[in-house]
Scaffold this active site. Structure first.
Site, short mmCIF file in Angstrom:
data_model
loop_
_atom_site.label_atom_id
_atom_site.label_comp_id
_atom_site.label_asym_id
_atom_site.label_seq_id
_atom_site.Cartn_x
_atom_site.Cartn_y
_atom_site.Cartn_z
N ASP A 106 0.85 -1.18 0.00
CA ASP A 106 0.00 0.00 0.00
C ASP A 106 0.91 1.25 0.00
O ASP A 106 1.42 1.64 -1.05
CB ASP A 106 -0.89 -0.13 1.25
CG ASP A 106 -1.97 0.91 1.37
OD1 ASP A 106 -2.64 1.18 0.37
OD2 ASP A 106 -2.17 1.44 2.49
N VAL A 161 -9.75 -3.67 0.73
CA VAL A 161 -10.16 -5.02 0.31
C VAL A 161 -9.88 -6.04 1.41
O VAL A 161 -8.98 -5.85 2.24
CB VAL A 161 -9.44 -5.43 -1.00
CG1 VAL A 161 -9.85 -4.51 -2.14
CG2 VAL A 161 -7.92 -5.43 -0.84
N ASP A 167 -7.42 -8.84 6.01
CA ASP A 167 -8.41 -8.69 7.07
C ASP A 167 -8.88 -7.26 7.24
O ASP A 167 -8.26 -6.31 6.76
CB ASP A 167 -7.79 -9.12 8.41
CG ASP A 167 -6.79 -8.07 8.94
OD1 ASP A 167 -5.91 -7.66 8.17
OD2 ASP A 167 -6.93 -7.65 10.11
#
Ligand code: IMP
Ligand code: MG
Length: 187
Positions: A106, A161, A167
């Site tokens: 990310d 997501v 999670d």
């Protein structure tokens, strides 16, 4: 209780995931053979556990497997930006070719921290194999060690997501697909 109703849309189905994992494994196998010593797969706990299990079974190479844990998340959806290693490797990686196996890159800060850590432990090369990549959110531009490569399963749009290991607040990891979580379930 089924968690499927918490999912707004499915981005990748189990069949699409399996097909892509096979392609990645073929690529990694081709790029790393022949090797004088087994490739070291380092899974980033917990999110990479399913991806690592599937990838490892598709690789046509001798491998050793270990896990590392880096914490920066808490239970929110945004990283606090300064990960620290909370559970270290058992295996000695000095002089070894390592592939870091991640669920999703990310901001890039976790993977940058892990690459630096493996470099300090004397790995010969560090590659990254991430199931998903969100390049639009990158803040830290990490450099791969030595001749390390960057492998990614899919480019992920900027949604939060879950599933296939990923999670929210430790839930949804066992969904066999990747889906977008309905906002009412993380607000
Ligand atoms: P980074 O350090 O910002 O690159 O964050 C990487 C970690 O954040 C990943 O290993 C995931 O565990 C988590 N993460 C980032 N985006 C998502 C997401 O959309 N769903 C679930 N976990 C995520
Ligand atoms: Mg992760």
């Amino acid at each position: 209780m089924s968690l499927d109703s918490h999912i707004e849309s499915v981005l990748w189905t189990p069949d699409q995931i399996a097909a892509r994992v096979s392609e990645l494994a073929a690529q990694i196998s081709a790029d790393h053979s022949p090797l004088s010593e087994p490739l070291v797969l380092v899974g980033v706990a917990t999110g990479a556990f399913l991806f690592l299990a599937d990838l490892a079974r598709s690789l046509r190479l001798p491998v050793t497997v270990d896990f590392i844990r880096a914490e920066s998340y808490g239970s929110g959806t945004v990283s606090n930006g300064s990960p620290r290693i909370s559970s270290d490797l058992k295996l000695d990686v000095s002089g070894r070719h390592v592939v870091l196996v991640e669920d999703i890159v990310d901001s890039g800060s976790t993977i940058a921290c892990l690459i630096a850590h493996l470099e300090a432990k004397g790995a010969s090369s560090v590659s990254v194999c991430t199931f998903l990549d969100k390049p639009s959110r990158r803040k830290v531009h990490f450099k791969l060690l030595s001749k390390g490569k960057f492998y990614r399963g899919f480019e992920c749009p900027d949604y939060f997501v879950v599933g296939y290991g990923m999670d929210f607040a430790e839930l949804y990891r066992n969904l066999p697909y990747v889906g977008v979580l309905k906002p009412e379930h993380y607000k």
